[in-house]
Design a protein around this motif. Structure first.
Motif, mmCIF file in Angstrom:
data_model
loop_
_atom_site.group_PDB
_atom_site.id
_atom_site.type_symbol
_atom_site.label_atom_id
_atom_site.label_comp_id
_atom_site.label_asym_id
_atom_site.label_seq_id
_atom_site.Cartn_x
_atom_site.Cartn_y
_atom_site.Cartn_z
ATOM 1 N N UNK A 69 35.199 18.520 2.670
ATOM 2 C CA UNK A 69 34.126 17.866 3.849
ATOM 3 C C UNK A 69 34.763 16.345 3.667
ATOM 4 N N UNK A 70 35.357 16.080 2.652
ATOM 5 C CA UNK A 70 35.002 14.963 2.384
ATOM 6 C C UNK A 70 36.553 14.625 2.386
ATOM 7 N N UNK A 71 38.017 15.506 2.487
ATOM 8 C CA UNK A 71 39.243 15.435 3.224
ATOM 9 C C UNK A 71 39.137 15.723 4.213
ATOM 10 N N UNK A 72 37.945 16.419 4.959
ATOM 11 C CA UNK A 72 38.436 16.109 6.276
ATOM 12 C C UNK A 72 37.845 14.965 6.454
ATOM 13 N N UNK A 73 36.701 14.441 6.630
ATOM 14 C CA UNK A 73 35.604 12.634 6.916
ATOM 15 C C UNK A 73 36.908 12.304 7.033
ATOM 16 N N UNK A 74 38.049 11.954 5.687
ATOM 17 C CA UNK A 74 38.568 11.409 5.620
ATOM 18 C C UNK A 74 39.805 11.359 6.926
ATOM 19 N N UNK A 75 40.725 12.159 7.545
ATOM 20 C CA UNK A 75 41.209 12.583 8.621
ATOM 21 C C UNK A 75 40.416 12.237 9.580
ATOM 22 N N UNK A 76 39.395 12.354 10.352
ATOM 23 C CA UNK A 76 38.627 12.031 10.980
ATOM 24 C C UNK A 76 38.602 10.337 11.667
ATOM 25 N N UNK A 77 38.454 9.853 10.040
ATOM 26 C CA UNK A 77 38.708 8.172 10.328
ATOM 27 C C UNK A 77 39.949 7.924 10.976
ATOM 28 N N UNK A 78 41.193 8.413 10.426
ATOM 29 C CA UNK A 78 42.384 7.692 10.262
ATOM 30 C C UNK A 78 42.961 8.396 11.355
ATOM 31 N N UNK A 79 42.848 9.544 11.970
ATOM 32 C CA UNK A 79 43.311 10.395 13.260
ATOM 33 C C UNK A 79 42.311 10.778 14.112
ATOM 34 N N UNK A 80 41.843 9.907 14.896
ATOM 35 C CA UNK A 80 40.365 10.884 15.868
ATOM 36 C C UNK A 80 40.872 11.657 16.404
ATOM 37 N N UNK A 81 41.806 11.574 17.574
ATOM 38 C CA UNK A 81 41.994 12.143 18.722
ATOM 39 C C UNK A 81 42.896 13.016 18.697
ATOM 40 N N UNK A 82 43.791 13.342 17.207
ATOM 41 C CA UNK A 82 44.316 14.774 17.178
ATOM 42 C C UNK A 82 44.315 15.638 16.611
ATOM 43 N N UNK A 83 44.982 16.274 17.485
ATOM 44 C CA UNK A 83 45.114 17.895 17.493
ATOM 45 C C UNK A 83 44.762 18.637 16.538
ATOM 46 N N UNK A 84 44.984 18.185 15.259
ATOM 47 C CA UNK A 84 44.624 18.383 13.858
ATOM 48 C C UNK A 84 43.127 18.614 13.638
ATOM 49 N N UNK A 85 42.888 17.286 13.795
ATOM 50 C CA UNK A 85 41.824 16.564 13.621
ATOM 51 C C UNK A 85 40.121 17.459 14.450
#
Length: 746
Positions: A69-85
């Protein structure tokens, strides 16, 4: 097969049954102890699983979720609209659904130990994370990042609580493991004791089994030896091929003898050795069968094969049989190769023989058609001349002319019949040759007189050339030699046109003390022989040209008879001919030399009116009325007093009834009803009459074979006359026998 002298199989089976029962009891005891210990162990495992182990696993799952969850949240903030997110958020939401069960179990365990639950803290954290996600997707990444930083203390607190739970669970698991170890040691001791018992029983069983197996080794060995002997001596080469490994598992030892190839098992792709010794298309079919594990039916091939060692060309037949597993897939291939060279040669020989027989039948049919015409011609002449003679009664000159023509036609008919009989005897191997003294000069004179008159009638120039006549008194088969030479000369007269030339050469060479070679050559300038027919002129029934196209009469047997006679005499016939230019036939033969005078072997030639048998009585034994009439007329004409009997039994009765020396001579037909001539002659010779052993008996039969003559002489007859009779020959034989009988009587 040698019988096993050890323990009987029945006793061995009983011991094996007892051993199996004991082993089964030991296994049951072992199973009972194992079940009890397993139940105890199951309780420990269940307690461990339901408590420490389950809690520990759940705590690890929650901790893993917090980390993700912690790792995913940081990814979401950095790149909101990517397919990976988007993918990571989807996994996170899915994990949340699975997290509820783990939190329930952890809260239950913590409540039992007097601690608070984690669910409220987790829910608060999830709510803040969702708020941060929402801000980030609205474009307010900085606010979302700030909110995440505020969640860090919550993460650390939850992480510490979970680490504490995992440590307690691990400690409790180690306690259960120690207890399980003690139980396992107890179980091992029990297993060891029972294992020793089972091993001992197995050893005993193995010993008895080994003895049983050993008792069968000799039988197996003998069977294998017998199998190898059969494989070595049969003419079939057996090969077993493994599709999976590509190896030849078995090859019969006769492969090298039959094929010349040293095929050794367990060597991959041995079939490739065949490539040099079969055609390309055959090799492709064989390699396809070996490489294709899906072959569903038997494959049979017949092909030419070159023996690898001798180079001999053979014809072989190979049959390939696939083995199948339960899925109907081929996993073995059995190949059986057989040398069928001799079988095929035998078949071809039979076919050739059949073709030859069919050709011979066709030739014989053609011959019968042709000879029937030739036979009818003289018969027609005889019947016609007889009718003319009957109409010319009183005209002596006309009657005499008809009789002469009847005689010519009858002799021509006799020649045709004799040719057919001769070829029949030659084919059956019944023609026997004679070695008697004869005068070569006289034989040539006789032949010349016969041919000269025929050549003169056709206006031909006939010459006789005698060269190096060193020895005229010879020993050999005069009749056969005369027949061969007359055939050459008769053909020359027949196939030479008016005004043509015929030359008869006689030459002797290679004279030794008791033998000399004599070469007879007949050369003409007639029509000659076509080159493609020269090889066929000695084949029975063959004639150049097809009837009725052929203008030359004959049965097509003369040269075939001459060739066979020449071969039996030890000589050979050579032919030189060119169509339209003429022919030359030569016959060379080695004969013995007779130094003594030949007069005693020759009969003085007499005319019919010179014979006189007045005062002599003859018994004629003949069942055929016409033959009887002819014989009676001939013999009474020259002075005989003739009496008649129609079968052998009647002849014996007449001979017994009459006084001694009543009959001067007996003329006996051989084939008659009631009693034949041979049996009658034996009965006469066995008679008690004084003249039973001295009265001459002359056989008269249509069978002129050597066997028939010997049979007649063996039965007690004094001479043998062949039908149709030659009156002069008959009278000469009777005169000679009566002269001998007169000398004995004196």
């Amino acid at each position: 097969m040698k019988k096993n002298k050890g323990m009987p199989i029945r006793n061995i089976n009983r011991l094996l049954i007892v051993a199996v029962i004991i082993i089964s009891i030991a296994v049951i005891l072992f199973s009972a102890v194992s079940i009890e210990n397993t139940d105890n162990l199951e309780q420990y495992v269940e307690a461990t699983y339901n408590n420490a182990y389950t809690m520990t696993i759940n705590a690890m799952d929650v901790k893993s979720y917090l980390y993700k969850s912690r790792e995913t949240m940081f990814d979401v903030v950095e790149s909101t609209h990517s397919d990976r997110t988007a993918a990571e958020l989807e996994q996170l939401y899915k994990k949340r659904e699975e997290l509820s069960i783990s939190l329930d179990r952890i809260d239950e365990w913590m409540k039992n130990t007097g601690q608070g639950g984690l669910r409220s803290s987790i829910r608060a954290l999830i709510a803040k994370n969702d708020q941060s996600i929402g801000l980030s997707f609205d474009g307010r990444q900085e606010e979302g990042a700030l909110l995440l930083e505020q969640n860090e203390p919550i993460y650390e607190e939850l992480d510490a609580i979970l680490d504490n739970l995992i440590a307690k669970g691990t400690e409790e698991i180690e306690s259960y493991v120690a207890q399980s170890h003690d139980l396992n040691m107890q179980t091992n001791r029990t297993v060891l004791i029972l294992g020793i018992i089972v091993i001992a029983l197995c050893l005993m069983t193995s010993i008895f089994s080994a003895r049983f197996i050993s008792s069968r080794n000799d039988e197996i060995y003998q069977r294998e030896t017998l199998f190898n002997i059969i494989m070595e001596n049969v003419d079939d080469v057996f090969i077993i091929y493994d599709y999976e490994t590509g190896d030849i598992e078995f090859s019969s030892q006769n492969a090298e003898r039959m094929l010349g190839l040293a095929i050794k098992p367990q060597v991959t792709n041995n079939y490739s050795l065949l490539k040099e010794y079969v055609s390309e298309d055959v090799y492709e079919q064989i390699s396809h069968a070996y490489d294709n594990g899906e072959m569903k039916k038997t494959l049979e091939l017949e092909y030419g094969f070159i023996h690898a060692q001798t180079g001999e060309r053979k014809l072989v037949r190979t049959r390939m049989y696939p083995y199948y597993d339960k899925n109907q897939k081929g996993y073995r291939l059995v190949s059986v190769t057989q040398d069928i060279t001799q079988d095929r040669q035998a078949q071809e020989a039979l076919l050739d023989a059949l073709n030859d027989a069919e050709h011979a039948n066709a030739v014989k049919r053609d011959f019968l058609s042709r000879v029937s015409h030739d036979l009818k011609t003289p018969i027609n002449a005889i019947v016609g001349m007889k009718a003319i003679a009957e109409m010319s009664v009183g005209d002596e000159e006309k009657t005499r002319d008809c009789l002469e023509k009847i005689d010519i036609a009858a002799r021509h008919l006799l020649d045709l019949v004799n040719d057919v009989l001769d070829i029949s005897r030659l084919e059956a191997g019944n023609m026997k040759l004679e070695r008697k003294p004869f005068d070569l000069g006289k034989m040539i004179d006789d032949i010349t007189s016969i041919i000269y008159s025929r050549a003169t009638e056709q206006e031909l120039h006939f010459n006789v050339v005698r060269e190096d006549m060193m020895q005229p008194n010879l020993i050999g088969d005069e009749t056969s030699i005369r027949q061969i030479v007359l055939n050459f000369l008769t053909n020359a007269v027949k196939f030479t046109g008016k005004g043509g030339n015929i030359t008869f050469f006689i030459r002797q060479h290679d004279l030794s003390e008791d033998t000399v070679f004599t070469r007879f050559t007949v050369r003409d300038d007639g029509i000659g022989i076509a080159a493609d027919f020269i090889e066929k002129i000695f084949v029975p029934f063959e004639q150049e040209g097809k009837p009725p196209v052929s203008r030359f009469r004959g049965a097509g047997l003369g040269l075939a008879i001459s060739k066979s006679l020449a071969s039996q005499l030890g000589g050979d016939i050579t032919v030189i001919s060119e169509e339209g230019e003429g022919s030359e036939f030569s016959f060379d033969i080695k004969m013995g030399i007779q130094a003594a005078e030949l007069e005693r072997h020759e009969r003085r030639s007499k005319e019919m009116d010179e014979f006189d048998f007045s005062g002599k009585r003859i018994l004629i034994v003949e069942d055929n009325d016409i033959n009887m009439e002819i014989s009676d007329a001939l013999l009474t004409t020259v002075g005989f007093e003739a009496e008649q009997a129609v079968n052998g039994k009647e002849a014996v009765i007449l001979f017994e009834e009459k006084p001694e020396h009543y009959y001067d001579i007996i003329l006996m037909d051989v084939h008659m009803p009631v009693m034949d001539g041979l049996e009658a002659t034996r009965a006469i010779r066995a008679s008690s009459k004084g003249d039973a052993g001295t009265v001459p008996v002359v056989a008269m039969t249509a069978n002129a074979s050597h066997e028939s003559i010997n049979e007649s002489i063996s039965s007690g007859m004094n001479a043998h006359i062949a039908k149709p009779i030659d009156p002069k020959e008959v009278l000469s034989i009777l005169e000679e026998l009566l002269a001998k009988k007169g000398g004995k009587d004196e």
